[in-house]
Design a protein around this motif. Sequence first.
Motif, PDB file in Angstrom:
ATOM      1  N   GLU A  86       2.641  19.731 -39.574  1.00 59.10           N
ATOM      2  CA  GLU A  86       1.915  19.298 -40.766  1.00 59.10           C
ATOM      3  C   GLU A  86       1.482  17.840 -40.640  1.00 59.10           C
ATOM      4  N   ALA A  87       2.355  17.017 -40.073  1.00 62.49           N
ATOM      5  CA  ALA A  87       2.028  15.602 -39.880  1.00 62.49           C
ATOM      6  C   ALA A  87       0.843  15.450 -38.936  1.00 62.49           C
ATOM      7  N   MET A  88       0.862  16.196 -37.835  1.00 65.90           N
ATOM      8  CA  MET A  88      -0.228  16.122 -36.869  1.00 65.90           C
ATOM      9  C   MET A  88      -1.529  16.683 -37.447  1.00 65.90           C
ATOM     10  N   ALA A  89      -1.413  17.716 -38.277  1.00 65.88           N
ATOM     11  CA  ALA A  89      -2.603  18.292 -38.909  1.00 65.88           C
ATOM     12  C   ALA A  89      -3.254  17.280 -39.842  1.00 65.88           C
ATOM     13  N   GLY A  90      -2.426  16.517 -40.561  1.00 66.79           N
ATOM     14  CA  GLY A  90      -2.961  15.499 -41.457  1.00 66.79           C
ATOM     15  C   GLY A  90      -3.704  14.413 -40.703  1.00 66.79           C
ATOM     16  N   VAL A  91      -3.130  13.967 -39.593  1.00 64.01           N
ATOM     17  CA  VAL A  91      -3.792  12.958 -38.759  1.00 64.01           C
ATOM     18  C   VAL A  91      -5.086  13.522 -38.181  1.00 64.01           C
ATOM     19  N   SER A  92      -5.068  14.802 -37.840  1.00 64.79           N
ATOM     20  CA  SER A  92      -6.229  15.438 -37.212  1.00 64.79           C
ATOM     21  C   SER A  92      -7.439  15.476 -38.134  1.00 64.79           C
ATOM     22  N   LEU A  93      -7.215  15.571 -39.444  1.00 66.12           N
ATOM     23  CA  LEU A  93      -8.338  15.603 -40.381  1.00 66.12           C
ATOM     24  C   LEU A  93      -9.152  14.319 -40.305  1.00 66.12           C
ATOM     25  N   LEU A  94      -8.453  13.196 -40.197  1.00 66.95           N
ATOM     26  CA  LEU A  94      -9.145  11.916 -40.084  1.00 66.95           C
ATOM     27  C   LEU A  94      -9.892  11.833 -38.759  1.00 66.95           C
ATOM     28  N   ILE A  95      -9.236  12.274 -37.683  1.00 67.37           N
ATOM     29  CA  ILE A  95      -9.875  12.260 -36.364  1.00 67.37           C
ATOM     30  C   ILE A  95     -11.108  13.161 -36.371  1.00 67.37           C
ATOM     31  N   LEU A 141     -21.847  22.652 -24.635  1.00 66.23           N
ATOM     32  CA  LEU A 141     -20.600  23.115 -24.025  1.00 66.23           C
ATOM     33  C   LEU A 141     -20.393  24.600 -24.318  1.00 66.23           C
ATOM     34  N   LYS A 142     -19.948  25.324 -23.305  1.00 64.19           N
ATOM     35  CA  LYS A 142     -19.667  26.748 -23.495  1.00 64.19           C
ATOM     36  C   LYS A 142     -18.193  27.007 -23.803  1.00 64.19           C
ATOM     37  N   SER A 143     -17.332  26.048 -23.437  1.00 62.49           N
ATOM     38  CA  SER A 143     -15.904  26.234 -23.704  1.00 62.49           C
ATOM     39  C   SER A 143     -15.222  24.886 -23.890  1.00 62.49           C
ATOM     40  N   LEU A 144     -14.200  24.889 -24.733  1.00 61.05           N
ATOM     41  CA  LEU A 144     -13.441  23.678 -25.040  1.00 61.05           C
ATOM     42  C   LEU A 144     -11.968  24.031 -25.156  1.00 61.05           C
ATOM     43  N   VAL A 145     -11.106  23.213 -24.544  1.00 63.47           N
ATOM     44  CA  VAL A 145      -9.661  23.409 -24.641  1.00 63.47           C
ATOM     45  C   VAL A 145      -9.054  22.197 -25.337  1.00 63.47           C
ATOM     46  N   ASP A 146      -8.404  22.438 -26.459  1.00 61.35           N
ATOM     47  CA  ASP A 146      -7.728  21.375 -27.204  1.00 61.35           C
ATOM     48  C   ASP A 146      -6.267  21.347 -26.760  1.00 61.35           C
ATOM     49  N   VAL A 147      -5.942  20.429 -25.858  1.00 61.28           N
ATOM     50  CA  VAL A 147      -4.591  20.342 -25.300  1.00 61.28           C
ATOM     51  C   VAL A 147      -3.679  19.612 -26.289  1.00 61.28           C
ATOM     52  N   GLY A 148      -2.560  20.244 -26.614  1.00 70.29           N
ATOM     53  CA  GLY A 148      -1.687  19.685 -27.639  1.00 70.29           C
ATOM     54  C   GLY A 148      -2.350  19.786 -29.000  1.00 70.29           C
ATOM     55  N   GLY A 149      -3.068  20.887 -29.206  1.00 68.80           N
ATOM     56  CA  GLY A 149      -3.881  21.050 -30.414  1.00 68.80           C
ATOM     57  C   GLY A 149      -3.123  21.418 -31.667  1.00 68.80           C
ATOM     58  N   GLY A 150      -1.802  21.603 -31.555  1.00 68.77           N
ATOM     59  CA  GLY A 150      -1.011  21.929 -32.742  1.00 68.77           C
ATOM     60  C   GLY A 150      -1.446  23.235 -33.377  1.00 68.77           C
ATOM     61  N   THR A 151      -1.666  23.197 -34.677  1.00 64.61           N
ATOM     62  CA  THR A 151      -2.079  24.404 -35.394  1.00 64.61           C
ATOM     63  C   THR A 151      -3.593  24.593 -35.382  1.00 64.61           C
ATOM     64  N   GLY A 152      -4.303  23.692 -34.700  1.00 63.53           N
ATOM     65  CA  GLY A 152      -5.739  23.883 -34.505  1.00 63.53           C
ATOM     66  C   GLY A 152      -6.632  23.345 -35.599  1.00 63.53           C
ATOM     67  N   THR A 153      -6.189  22.323 -36.312  1.00 63.06           N
ATOM     68  CA  THR A 153      -6.981  21.779 -37.418  1.00 63.06           C
ATOM     69  C   THR A 153      -8.371  21.349 -36.969  1.00 63.06           C
ATOM     70  N   ILE A 154      -8.432  20.545 -35.916  1.00 58.66           N
ATOM     71  CA  ILE A 154      -9.724  20.054 -35.434  1.00 58.66           C
ATOM     72  C   ILE A 154     -10.518  21.173 -34.775  1.00 58.66           C
ATOM     73  N   THR A 155      -9.846  21.985 -33.982  1.00 53.31           N
ATOM     74  CA  THR A 155     -10.544  23.024 -33.224  1.00 53.31           C
ATOM     75  C   THR A 155     -11.181  24.057 -34.144  1.00 53.31           C
ATOM     76  N   LYS A 156     -10.542  24.357 -35.264  1.00 55.33           N
ATOM     77  CA  LYS A 156     -11.126  25.290 -36.235  1.00 55.33           C
ATOM     78  C   LYS A 156     -12.454  24.756 -36.759  1.00 55.33           C
ATOM     79  N   ILE A 157     -12.479  23.460 -37.047  1.00 52.63           N
ATOM     80  CA  ILE A 157     -13.705  22.840 -37.558  1.00 52.63           C
ATOM     81  C   ILE A 157     -14.805  22.897 -36.509  1.00 52.63           C
TER      82      ILE A 157
END
Length: 205
Positions: A101-110, A125-141
């Motif tokens: 949850e803490a990382m997801a909150g930081v991810s919203l700002l990023i 880009l045809k593909s993207l890998v979010d390394v250490g992406g947690g629950t995927g907050t940024i990647t979902k967007i």
Amino acid sequence: MCILIHSGFVAEPKQHTSQSDEVEKGYVLTLAGRLLLKDSEMSSRPFLLGALDPVLMKPWQSFGAWFQNGDANPSAFATSHGKPFWDYAEYEPRINHLFNEAMAGVSLLIAKVMITKCKGFFKGLKSLVDVGGGTGTITKILANIFPEMDCTVFDLPHVVAGLQGEGNLKYIGGNMLDKVPFGDAVMLKVNFALYCCCVNQFLGI
């Protein structure tokens, strides 16, 4: 309240009553303080709750013992709790959830900065890998903005356990120190910060 005022989250403006010169005490949130509101779009509340949790505060009290132990434990966290942070979080669902949850909150700002300032980078880009992406907050967007781009959230198995991808978004469990899935681009975000010397020695991550 004194701590909040000293930290700049709350201000104490002087207010005079209309009937006399007596000063009424009152408190107002500063701009920084508004980030603590639960319903704020860019709330830092989850991050602060995580940072101030007793489990994560205890290692600060163990630095002396950790220094004296030499290499007996890899971190102050391990000295306090008997195992490194990731091993502890794997078997403690509350801490795992708190950290995610803490990382997801930081991810919203990023994410807001990335979308407004770096959106052009992802075009084509045809593909993207979010390394250490947690629950995927940024990647979902990003997956919603770029439906033609296959997006993968890659994190430790216990972090992505139970998370279901859909459309052009998927989750893969693993250890980035062993192997990272292939992608046209790899996103690391705060990983380098987490692996800086002081945090690495504190949490053992």
